[in-house]
Design an enzyme around this catalytic site. Structure first.
Site, PDB file in Angstrom:
ATOM      1  N   HIS A 191     -43.686 121.859 -28.253  1.00 56.44           N
ATOM      2  CA  HIS A 191     -44.827 121.289 -27.528  1.00 56.44           C
ATOM      3  C   HIS A 191     -44.836 121.932 -26.151  1.00 56.44           C
ATOM      4  CE1 HIS A 191     -45.897 118.334 -30.498  1.00 56.44           C
ATOM      5  NE2 HIS A 191     -44.642 117.941 -30.581  1.00 56.44           N
ATOM      6  N   ASN A 194     -34.234 118.463 -35.131  1.00 60.58           N
ATOM      7  CA  ASN A 194     -35.546 118.808 -34.586  1.00 60.58           C
ATOM      8  C   ASN A 194     -35.665 118.242 -33.174  1.00 60.58           C
ATOM      9  OD1 ASN A 194     -38.335 119.777 -35.134  1.00 60.58           O
ATOM     10  ND2 ASN A 194     -38.939 117.612 -35.033  1.00 60.58           N
ATOM     11  N   GLU A 218     -43.840 121.823 -34.442  1.00 53.51           N
ATOM     12  CA  GLU A 218     -44.918 121.002 -33.858  1.00 53.51           C
ATOM     13  C   GLU A 218     -45.657 121.758 -32.754  1.00 53.51           C
ATOM     14  OE1 GLU A 218     -43.434 117.100 -32.727  1.00 53.51           O
ATOM     15  OE2 GLU A 218     -42.075 117.008 -34.428  1.00 53.51           O
ATOM     16  N   ASP A 221     -47.957 123.178 -30.112  1.00 52.19           N
ATOM     17  CA  ASP A 221     -49.261 123.121 -29.457  1.00 52.19           C
ATOM     18  C   ASP A 221     -49.089 123.601 -28.017  1.00 52.19           C
ATOM     19  OD1 ASP A 221     -48.122 120.736 -28.432  1.00 52.19           O
ATOM     20  OD2 ASP A 221     -49.487 119.435 -29.564  1.00 52.19           O
ATOM     21  N   GLU A 266     -34.969 114.426 -31.928  1.00 55.09           N
ATOM     22  CA  GLU A 266     -34.829 114.128 -30.486  1.00 55.09           C
ATOM     23  C   GLU A 266     -33.593 113.277 -30.191  1.00 55.09           C
ATOM     24  OE1 GLU A 266     -38.599 112.385 -29.414  1.00 55.09           O
ATOM     25  OE2 GLU A 266     -39.711 114.214 -29.852  1.00 55.09           O
TER      26      GLU A 266
HETATM   27  C1  XIL Z   1     -46.830 112.069 -32.034  1.00 56.04           C
HETATM   28  C2  XIL Z   1     -48.111 111.929 -32.855  1.00 56.04           C
HETATM   29  O1  XIL Z   1     -48.798 113.149 -32.813  1.00 56.04           O
HETATM   30  C3  XIL Z   1     -48.976 110.818 -32.325  1.00 56.04           C
HETATM   31  O2  XIL Z   1     -50.050 110.570 -33.205  1.00 56.04           O
HETATM   32  C4  XIL Z   1     -48.175 109.537 -32.132  1.00 56.04           C
HETATM   33  O3  XIL Z   1     -48.989 108.554 -31.520  1.00 56.04           O
HETATM   34  C5  XIL Z   1     -46.929 109.792 -31.301  1.00 56.04           C
HETATM   35  O4  XIL Z   1     -46.172 110.827 -31.896  1.00 56.04           O
HETATM   36  N1  XIL Z   1     -42.497 114.671 -31.148  1.00 56.04           N
HETATM   37  C6  XIL Z   1     -42.504 114.294 -32.465  1.00 56.04           C
HETATM   38  C7  XIL Z   1     -43.769 113.811 -33.086  1.00 56.04           C
HETATM   39  O5  XIL Z   1     -41.500 114.447 -33.167  1.00 56.04           O
HETATM   40  O6  XIL Z   1     -43.537 112.874 -34.094  1.00 56.04           O
HETATM   41  C8  XIL Z   1     -44.722 113.255 -32.061  1.00 56.04           C
HETATM   42  O7  XIL Z   1     -45.963 112.951 -32.708  1.00 56.04           O
HETATM   43  C9  XIL Z   1     -44.906 114.220 -30.924  1.00 56.04           C
HETATM   44  C10 XIL Z   1     -43.608 114.512 -30.241  1.00 56.04           C
END
Ligand code: XIL
Length: 357
Positions: free
Chosen positions: A242, A206, A271, A273, A164
């Protein structure tokens, strides 16, 4: 007579292919996937879990670990390799929780995605609130990368080196202490240090919000070209993915990934979802679940369409431990399984899509 009949039936079961649904129910995601493609999940622990009314999931939930081992061929520590967990004091490292994940992966024939080394979030207070000279800060980052990547040398398939680093306008994030204090050139250094510490790990950029073409993707593409031209060891570009059902399925994701593939990079989904606005009942409707399945399939199809997309990771597989309701009020049900590990339509859609690939 009965014995003879049983024998015939047993032979038939071997010879006659089972119908797709029956077959789909017996196989796991990792078994259904083509061999080159790793199917992963985040490993629940730390982060938001600390404030929840349950014990730390990965070490304590056996049923959870069983599904994690059965369904996935890659694991990503959800929080356990982030600075605030693994490097809680300036001279203090805490490898225990991440070591346990790496050992579990080894036992279960899984690879590990390391997450993450250069990020603006979840940094320990000693770092975020400390005052350092530029030289000190640079040494702090270098020591961290060399120590953590070195600790797991040979055991990590892919590292999210930079996470990020651009904002929505495609500008370097000034919240990132290293970028703010040391300038964007520090990104290249992070990749170089990681490569020295583990020459076999594939090193990734990422981010989220890179599922559609736009300025953020353009910024990553320009950076990737720059780094490659300067012979910086960059090996991949990943979309976190996400997604929210408020914004539509990312139907141009394959073309985004392909741009990076064309540079000779690996690509990955890291990641995934798919969250939704929950009805008052708290239970998604059948329509919502069907739409969610389409989103999951859209992302998997994009990865399957791009030759170098070799890793497809879900940010958790059960709603029981999802970060979504904690971070996105009113949204939830974002994973492919219910709290009791019962499978949603999205799970079966992924399974069928993998089996056909
Ligand atoms: C999130 C985790 O899922 C949580 O448990 C934590 O409290 C906050 O971070 N982008 C990312 C991840 O790269 O590391 C994040 O994970 C979600 C967004």
């Amino acid at each position: 007579m009965r014995k003879a009949l049983m024998a015939v039936l047993a032979t038939a079961a071997v010879l006659i292919p089972a119908t797709p649904p029956a077959q789909a129910h017996d196989r796991s995601l990792r078994d259904a996937a083509p061999r080159y493609l790793r199917i992963g999940s985040a490993v629940a622990g730390g982060g938001h879990h600390v404030d929840q009314p349950y014990p730390d999931p990965f070490p304590n939930d056996r049923a959870y670990r069983k599904v994690l081992a059965r369904e996935f061929s890659s694991v990503s520590p959800e929080n356990q390799m982030k600075w605030e967990f693994i490097h809680p004091g300036r001279d203090e490292y805490n490898f225990g929780p991440a070591d346990a994940i790496v050992a579990f992966a080894r036992k279960n024939g899984q690879v590990v995605r390391g997450h993450t080394l250069l990020w603006h979030s979840q940094n320990p207070d000693w770092l975020a609130e400390g005052t350092f000279t530029k030289a000190e800060l640079r040494k702090i980052l270098r020591d961290h990368i060399v120590t953590v990547v070195g600790h797991y040398r040979g055991k990590i398939q892919q590292w999210d080196v930079a996470n990020e680093i651009f904002n929505e306008n495609g500008e370097y994030r000034q919240e990132n202490i290293f970028i703010r204090e040391l300038g964007p050139g520090i990104v290249a250094d992070a990749f170089r240090w990681a490569h020295q510490a583990d020459p076999r790990a594939q090193l990734f950029l990422n981010d989220y919000g890179v599922d559609w073409p736009g300025v953020k993707v353009d910024a990553y593409h320009a950076l990737a070209q720059q780094l490659l031209a300067a012979r910086v060891p960059l090996h991949g570009f990943a979309s976190q993915a996400h997604l929210s059902m408020r914004y539509g399925a990312p139907d141009q994701l394959a073309s985004v990934l392909q741009r990076f593939d064309d540079l000779g990079l690996h690509t990955a989904i890291t990641e995934l979802d798919v969250r939704m606005d929950l009805p008052a009942t708290g239970v998604p409707t059948a329509d919502q679940l069907a739409t969610q399945a389409v989103y999951y399939k859209t992302v998997l199809d994009a990865c399957l369409a791009v030759a170098g997309c070799n890793s497809f990771t879900l940010w958790g597989f059960t709603d029981k431990y999802s970060w979504v309701p904690v971070f996105f009020p009113a949204e939830g049900a974002a994973t492919v399984m219910w709290d009791d590990f019962g499978k949603k339509p999205a799970y079966y859609t992924l399974l069928r899509t993998l089996a056909r690939a």
